[in-house]
Design a protein around this motif. Structure first.
Motif, mmCIF file in Angstrom:
data_model
loop_
_atom_site.group_PDB
_atom_site.id
_atom_site.type_symbol
_atom_site.label_atom_id
_atom_site.label_comp_id
_atom_site.label_asym_id
_atom_site.label_seq_id
_atom_site.Cartn_x
_atom_site.Cartn_y
_atom_site.Cartn_z
ATOM 1 N N PRO A 1 1.522 9.865 6.260
ATOM 2 C CA PRO A 1 1.220 11.169 5.912
ATOM 3 C C PRO A 1 1.848 12.055 6.120
ATOM 4 O O PRO A 1 2.113 13.028 5.291
ATOM 5 C CB PRO A 1 0.254 11.635 6.351
ATOM 6 C CG PRO A 1 -0.254 11.013 7.707
ATOM 7 C CD PRO A 1 0.160 9.292 7.424
ATOM 8 N N LYS A 2 3.262 12.324 6.833
ATOM 9 C CA LYS A 2 4.496 13.433 7.276
ATOM 10 C C LYS A 2 5.519 12.812 6.964
ATOM 11 O O LYS A 2 6.315 13.343 6.954
ATOM 12 C CB LYS A 2 4.315 13.248 8.740
ATOM 13 C CG LYS A 2 2.768 14.005 9.409
ATOM 14 C CD LYS A 2 3.265 14.405 11.090
ATOM 15 C CE LYS A 2 1.735 14.977 11.772
ATOM 16 N NZ LYS A 2 1.435 15.685 13.419
ATOM 17 N N MET A 3 5.500 11.608 5.841
ATOM 18 C CA MET A 3 6.260 11.184 5.699
ATOM 19 C C MET A 3 7.385 12.142 4.525
ATOM 20 O O MET A 3 6.646 12.567 3.751
ATOM 21 C CB MET A 3 6.455 9.463 4.791
ATOM 22 C CG MET A 3 7.663 8.761 4.849
ATOM 23 S SD MET A 3 7.623 7.569 3.213
ATOM 24 C CE MET A 3 9.331 6.866 3.074
ATOM 25 N N THR A 4 8.416 12.474 4.809
ATOM 26 C CA THR A 4 9.676 13.455 3.590
ATOM 27 C C THR A 4 10.304 12.488 2.356
ATOM 28 O O THR A 4 10.373 11.569 2.633
ATOM 29 C CB THR A 4 10.176 13.626 4.373
ATOM 30 O OG1 THR A 4 11.196 13.501 5.392
ATOM 31 C CG2 THR A 4 9.722 14.992 5.675
ATOM 32 N N PRO B 1 1.121 -0.967 0.160
ATOM 33 C CA PRO B 1 0.015 -0.227 -0.015
ATOM 34 C C PRO B 1 1.063 0.871 0.009
ATOM 35 O O PRO B 1 2.226 1.308 0.047
ATOM 36 C CB PRO B 1 -0.960 -0.167 1.125
ATOM 37 C CG PRO B 1 -0.841 -1.510 1.816
ATOM 38 C CD PRO B 1 0.695 -1.926 1.212
ATOM 39 N N ARG B 2 0.688 1.727 -0.709
ATOM 40 C CA ARG B 2 1.245 3.724 -0.546
ATOM 41 C C ARG B 2 1.544 4.205 0.658
ATOM 42 O O ARG B 2 0.499 3.972 1.883
ATOM 43 C CB ARG B 2 0.576 4.859 -1.662
ATOM 44 C CG ARG B 2 1.290 5.961 -1.548
ATOM 45 C CD ARG B 2 0.276 7.481 -2.549
ATOM 46 N NE ARG B 2 -1.546 6.716 -2.128
ATOM 47 C CZ ARG B 2 -2.099 7.604 -2.114
ATOM 48 N NH1 ARG B 2 -1.249 9.087 -1.286
ATOM 49 N NH2 ARG B 2 -2.679 7.987 -1.126
ATOM 50 N N LEU B 3 2.761 4.758 0.677
ATOM 51 C CA LEU B 3 3.803 4.548 1.821
ATOM 52 C C LEU B 3 3.168 5.899 2.702
ATOM 53 O O LEU B 3 2.553 6.054 4.108
ATOM 54 C CB LEU B 3 5.036 5.396 1.332
ATOM 55 C CG LEU B 3 5.718 3.749 1.171
ATOM 56 C CD1 LEU B 3 6.447 4.063 1.036
ATOM 57 C CD2 LEU B 3 5.322 2.244 1.934
ATOM 58 N N THR B 4 2.534 7.262 1.473
ATOM 59 C CA THR B 4 2.003 8.592 1.884
ATOM 60 C C THR B 4 0.945 8.305 2.390
ATOM 61 O O THR B 4 -0.185 9.361 3.186
ATOM 62 C CB THR B 4 2.517 9.639 0.594
ATOM 63 O OG1 THR B 4 1.609 8.709 -0.264
ATOM 64 C CG2 THR B 4 3.573 9.958 0.627
ATOM 65 N N GLN B 5 0.534 7.178 2.141
ATOM 66 C CA GLN B 5 -1.221 7.180 3.063
ATOM 67 C C GLN B 5 -1.522 6.532 4.269
ATOM 68 O O GLN B 5 -1.906 6.685 4.811
ATOM 69 C CB GLN B 5 -1.872 6.324 1.618
ATOM 70 C CG GLN B 5 -3.182 6.325 2.547
ATOM 71 C CD GLN B 5 -4.109 4.736 1.744
ATOM 72 O OE1 GLN B 5 -3.528 4.102 1.156
ATOM 73 N NE2 GLN B 5 -5.285 5.131 1.051
ATOM 74 N N ARG C 1 0.468 7.766 -6.029
ATOM 75 C CA ARG C 1 2.188 7.945 -5.193
ATOM 76 C C ARG C 1 2.371 9.337 -6.116
ATOM 77 O O ARG C 1 1.992 10.248 -6.909
ATOM 78 C CB ARG C 1 2.492 7.612 -6.483
ATOM 79 C CG ARG C 1 2.985 6.106 -6.149
ATOM 80 C CD ARG C 1 3.521 4.482 -7.635
ATOM 81 N NE ARG C 1 4.562 5.299 -7.623
ATOM 82 C CZ ARG C 1 5.850 4.526 -7.442
ATOM 83 N NH1 ARG C 1 5.126 3.166 -6.802
ATOM 84 N NH2 ARG C 1 6.908 4.798 -7.976
ATOM 85 N N THR C 2 3.116 9.241 -5.062
ATOM 86 C CA THR C 2 4.050 10.881 -4.885
ATOM 87 C C THR C 2 5.017 10.765 -4.939
ATOM 88 O O THR C 2 5.910 9.983 -4.898
ATOM 89 C CB THR C 2 3.551 11.992 -3.209
ATOM 90 O OG1 THR C 2 4.396 11.485 -2.360
ATOM 91 C CG2 THR C 2 2.093 11.822 -3.365
ATOM 92 N N ILE C 3 5.763 11.848 -4.734
ATOM 93 C CA ILE C 3 7.242 12.046 -5.204
ATOM 94 C C ILE C 3 8.256 11.273 -4.181
ATOM 95 O O ILE C 3 10.071 10.529 -4.019
ATOM 96 C CB ILE C 3 7.871 12.992 -5.341
ATOM 97 C CG1 ILE C 3 9.624 13.403 -5.463
ATOM 98 C CG2 ILE C 3 7.976 13.773 -3.974
ATOM 99 C CD1 ILE C 3 10.071 12.832 -6.639
ATOM 100 N N VAL C 4 7.876 11.037 -2.600
ATOM 101 C CA VAL C 4 8.015 10.730 -2.001
ATOM 102 C C VAL C 4 8.476 8.563 -2.255
ATOM 103 O O VAL C 4 8.752 8.120 -1.950
ATOM 104 C CB VAL C 4 7.406 10.898 -0.088
ATOM 105 C CG1 VAL C 4 7.567 9.895 0.787
ATOM 106 C CG2 VAL C 4 7.764 12.756 -0.326
ATOM 107 N N ASP C 5 6.730 8.323 -2.214
ATOM 108 C CA ASP C 5 6.485 6.905 -2.802
ATOM 109 C C ASP C 5 7.885 6.227 -3.961
ATOM 110 O O ASP C 5 7.943 5.244 -3.729
ATOM 111 C CB ASP C 5 5.361 6.505 -3.111
ATOM 112 C CG ASP C 5 3.935 7.274 -1.893
ATOM 113 O OD1 ASP C 5 3.689 6.196 -1.298
ATOM 114 O OD2 ASP C 5 3.230 7.802 -2.611
ATOM 115 N N THR C 6 8.009 7.380 -4.454
ATOM 116 C CA THR C 6 8.771 7.147 -5.773
ATOM 117 C C THR C 6 9.970 6.860 -5.354
ATOM 118 O O THR C 6 10.449 5.451 -5.972
ATOM 119 C CB THR C 6 8.781 7.670 -6.887
ATOM 120 O OG1 THR C 6 7.300 8.013 -6.878
ATOM 121 C CG2 THR C 6 9.359 7.810 -8.573
#
Length: 261
Positions: A32-35, A25-29, A150-155
């Motif tokens: 949510p505060k992951m940088t 599952p998507r990390l930023t989900q 997905r966001t840049i953080v996930d990628t």
């Protein structure tokens, strides 16, 4: 920033996902505060897990350097990942489609370095002086994290979606051709799907390599002689399925082909 235990747990999830071919599952989900800094810590630990298992570093990849890719992903800044030597495939290869999580293909140029390139003030001229050959390459994108939203953080955490690369065509010295005007026609099953020009990568593909050298410099890292650097795609990613044949025509720089089974 996430604590060390969480970073380690995520890295282990991604290692397992690479084996099972089931994206997590998507990390930023979930965080949510992951940088961005967190995501590079995950990637570094994922890399260390691979090296501990016997994988050998072969180079680096740069992603999201062209507007074509940024529009396709909704992400507006470049990223980078590592290339292990077992990810580098030969022209004309047959690729097991099930080895990846619904792979996609990108059209790129790769730079083989004969000298180190070190930041923080590396320029395009440093890159060109340090390059032995530039060669056509196809990147096979993989995804160990679900793609929806997905966001840049996930990628970044997912090693910039690096699956493998196919190297082919004609290696050239960097001053033998105008690299900005290298173009390619990408076919799937004898049908043209994408076309592009290498200037789409930050106005010059070597600019992506200098960007990377400067980006990793604060971590005490440099681009090393003998490494292969994927400079970024100048077409949108193309989905491939089992049974598809991929063919890329780079004009004077030759052709690359592979088949998915």
């Amino acid at each position: 920033m996430l604590d060390d235990d969480t970073i380690a747990r995520i890295a282990d999830e991604l290692v397992d996902a690479g084996r099972s071919r089931v994206p997590v599952p998507r990390l930023t989900q979930r965080y949510p505060k992951m940088t961005v800094e967190d995501s590079y810590r995950v990637q570094q630990l994922w890399r260390e897990r691979g090296e501990a298992a016997g994988r050998v570093l072969g180079g680096h990849k740069i992603g999201l350097t062209s507007k074509a890719m940024q529009y396709a992903t909704g992400i507006t800044e470049p990223d980078y990942g590592v290339i292990f030597k077992d990810m580098i495939l030969e022209n004309g290869c047959t690729v097991a489609w099930k080895q990846y999580s619904h792979p996609r293909i990108e059209v790129e140029l790769a730079f083989l370095l004969k000298e180190d390139v070190a930041g923080p003030d590396a320029t395009i001229f440093d890159v060109l002086r340090a390059t032995e050959y530039v060669v056509p390459a196809l990147e096979i994108l993989d995804s160990r994290i679900e793609m929806e939203g997905r966001t840049i953080v996930d990628t970044i955490s997912d090693n910039a979606a690096m699956g493998a690369m196919v190297v082919g065509g004609t290696p050239v010295k960097p001053d033998d051709v105008d690299l900005r005007w290298v173009s390619a026609i990408l076919y799937k099953n004898q049908t043209v799907e994408e076309t592009g020009v290498a200037a789409g990568v930050l106005n010059h593909p070597a600019q992506g390599v200098s960007w990377l050298a400067n980006k990793i410099a604060p971590h005490g890292d440099v681009l090393k002689a003998g490494e292969l650097i994927l400079a970024g795609s100048f077409t949108r990613p193309m989905w491939v399925h089992a049974g598809d044949t991929v063919f890329a025509d780079y004009g004077k720089l030759g052709t690359i082909t592979c088949r998915f089974e």
